[in-house]
Design a protein around this motif. Structure first.
Motif, PDB file in Angstrom:
ATOM      1  N   GLY A 107       0.832  -1.185   0.000  1.00 38.90           N
ATOM      2  CA  GLY A 107       0.000   0.000   0.000  1.00 38.90           C
ATOM      3  C   GLY A 107       0.867   1.234   0.000  1.00 38.90           C
ATOM      4  N   LYS A 108       0.202   2.387  -0.015  1.00 37.65           N
ATOM      5  CA  LYS A 108       0.958   3.633   0.029  1.00 37.65           C
ATOM      6  C   LYS A 108       0.131   4.694   0.740  1.00 37.65           C
ATOM      7  CE  LYS A 108      -0.267   5.312  -4.565  1.00 37.65           C
ATOM      8  NZ  LYS A 108       0.271   5.854  -5.787  1.00 37.65           N
ATOM      9  N   ASN A 109       0.856   5.626   1.311  1.00 40.60           N
ATOM     10  CA  ASN A 109       0.262   6.775   1.971  1.00 40.60           C
ATOM     11  C   ASN A 109       1.110   7.965   1.556  1.00 40.60           C
ATOM     12  OD1 ASN A 109      -0.945   8.630   3.601  1.00 40.60           O
ATOM     13  ND2 ASN A 109      -0.271   7.724   5.532  1.00 40.60           N
ATOM     14  N   GLY A 110       0.681   8.673   0.514  1.00 40.47           N
ATOM     15  CA  GLY A 110       1.503   9.729  -0.055  1.00 40.47           C
ATOM     16  C   GLY A 110       2.746   9.121  -0.668  1.00 40.47           C
ATOM     17  N   SER A 111       3.917   9.587  -0.243  1.00 38.73           N
ATOM     18  CA  SER A 111       5.166   9.060  -0.791  1.00 38.73           C
ATOM     19  C   SER A 111       5.705   7.876   0.021  1.00 38.73           C
ATOM     20  CB  SER A 111       6.214  10.169  -0.860  1.00 38.73           C
ATOM     21  OG  SER A 111       6.396  10.725   0.425  1.00 38.73           O
ATOM     22  N   THR A 112       5.038   7.525   1.102  1.00 43.43           N
ATOM     23  CA  THR A 112       5.447   6.375   1.920  1.00 43.43           C
ATOM     24  C   THR A 112       4.865   5.102   1.323  1.00 43.43           C
ATOM     25  OG1 THR A 112       5.567   7.710   3.922  1.00 43.43           O
ATOM     26  CG2 THR A 112       5.314   5.325   4.217  1.00 43.43           C
ATOM     27  N   ARG A 113       5.699   4.083   1.215  1.00 44.70           N
ATOM     28  CA  ARG A 113       5.265   2.778   0.709  1.00 44.70           C
ATOM     29  C   ARG A 113       5.315   1.773   1.848  1.00 44.70           C
ATOM     30  NH1 ARG A 113       3.923   5.855  -2.647  1.00 44.70           N
ATOM     31  NH2 ARG A 113       4.488   5.893  -4.824  1.00 44.70           N
ATOM     32  N   VAL A 114       4.307   0.892   1.891  1.00 46.65           N
ATOM     33  CA  VAL A 114       4.220  -0.112   2.939  1.00 46.65           C
ATOM     34  C   VAL A 114       4.033  -1.474   2.294  1.00 46.65           C
ATOM     35  CG1 VAL A 114       2.970  -0.850   4.996  1.00 46.65           C
ATOM     36  CG2 VAL A 114       3.152   1.577   4.481  1.00 46.65           C
ATOM     37  N   TYR A 115       4.818  -2.441   2.749  1.00 48.72           N
ATOM     38  CA  TYR A 115       4.748  -3.810   2.241  1.00 48.72           C
ATOM     39  C   TYR A 115       4.534  -4.725   3.438  1.00 48.72           C
ATOM     40  CZ  TYR A 115       6.945  -1.291  -1.527  1.00 48.72           C
ATOM     41  OH  TYR A 115       7.221  -0.365  -2.494  1.00 48.72           O
ATOM     42  N   GLY A 116       3.743  -5.750   3.254  1.00 42.79           N
ATOM     43  CA  GLY A 116       3.473  -6.637   4.369  1.00 42.79           C
ATOM     44  C   GLY A 116       3.354  -8.074   3.938  1.00 42.79           C
ATOM     45  N   ALA A 117       3.523  -8.957   4.911  1.00 37.54           N
ATOM     46  CA  ALA A 117       3.351 -10.391   4.687  1.00 37.54           C
ATOM     47  C   ALA A 117       2.947 -11.001   6.026  1.00 37.54           C
ATOM     48  CB  ALA A 117       4.637 -11.024   4.185  1.00 37.54           C
ATOM     49  N   ALA A 118       2.118 -12.027   5.959  1.00 33.75           N
ATOM     50  CA  ALA A 118       1.664 -12.688   7.183  1.00 33.75           C
ATOM     51  C   ALA A 118       1.530 -14.177   6.924  1.00 33.75           C
ATOM     52  CB  ALA A 118       0.327 -12.110   7.628  1.00 33.75           C
ATOM     53  N   SER A 119       1.794 -14.959   7.974  1.00 30.90           N
ATOM     54  CA  SER A 119       1.656 -16.408   7.852  1.00 30.90           C
ATOM     55  C   SER A 119       0.201 -16.749   7.570  1.00 30.90           C
ATOM     56  CB  SER A 119       2.115 -17.095   9.133  1.00 30.90           C
ATOM     57  OG  SER A 119       1.178 -16.892  10.168  1.00 30.90           O
TER      58      SER A 119
END
Length: 180
Positions: free
Chosen positions: A43-55
């Motif tokens: 995902g993103k929030n403005g210029s911040t990028r977020v990556y995630g993973a979960a079992s």
């Protein structure tokens, strides 16, 4: 004690029996991998990028039996704006400013002191905290690095009951980290 446990488990990650099937996570300036059965997202929030993973066992808003990875990539100028100051000269000090736990967390304690580390051979800082949250004792490992005008915050949270399964995965995330 937590440091010695982390080191022992990371060493065990190289032993046979640890699944080698990987799912690649690629983001702005980096790539790494998690087990192939993990769910991933971004995902993103403005210029911040977020990556995630979960079992596969991790359920939304449930801490028990959870293991999840979050990677936040923030431009340095945005991080400085958020901090209200220039980035500190040491990554250890930066980590102490960005490491956080949920507001409802109880019994927060430092289990692995903030120390210098590396991600793909580049300087980083790492530390771990433990706390009680939503019916589970959570171990949270956080690593921070700065590269090409971006701050990378790598956070891995796991129910302490899954420590022996989760710490080799944390080792894999760090071992497979590549700068792009």
């Amino acid at each position: 004690m937590a440091c010695s446990i982390l080191l022992a488990v990371l060493a065990c990650a190289a032993l046979p029996g640890v699944s080698e099937a990987n799912r690649k996570i690629r983001g702005v300036g980096f790539s790494t991998s998690v087990p192939s059965d993990w769910k991933t997202g971004k995902g993103k929030n403005g210029s911040t990028r977020v990556y995630g993973a979960a079992s596969a066992r991790t359920k939304r808003n449930v801490a028990v039996n959870s293991m999840q990875l979050g990677i936040t990539v923030i431009p340095v100028v945005d991080m400085e704006r958020k901090l209200g100051r220039s980035l500190p000269s040491s990554l250890e000090e930066l980590l102490s400013l960005v490491i956080s736990t949920p507001q409802q967390a109880q019994g927060v304690q430092l289990t692995a002191p903030i120390r210098a580390s590396t991600l793909d051979g580049r300087p980083a800082a790492s530390g771990a905290v433990q706390f009680f949250f939503n019916g589970a004792t959570i171990l949270q490992s956080t690593t921070v690095a700065v590269r090409r005008s971006r701050v990378y915050i790598v956070e891995f949270d796991l129910d302490l009951a899954l420590e022996y399964q989760g710490l080799p995965i944390l080792g894999r995330i760090h071992d497979h980290w590549r700068w792009r």
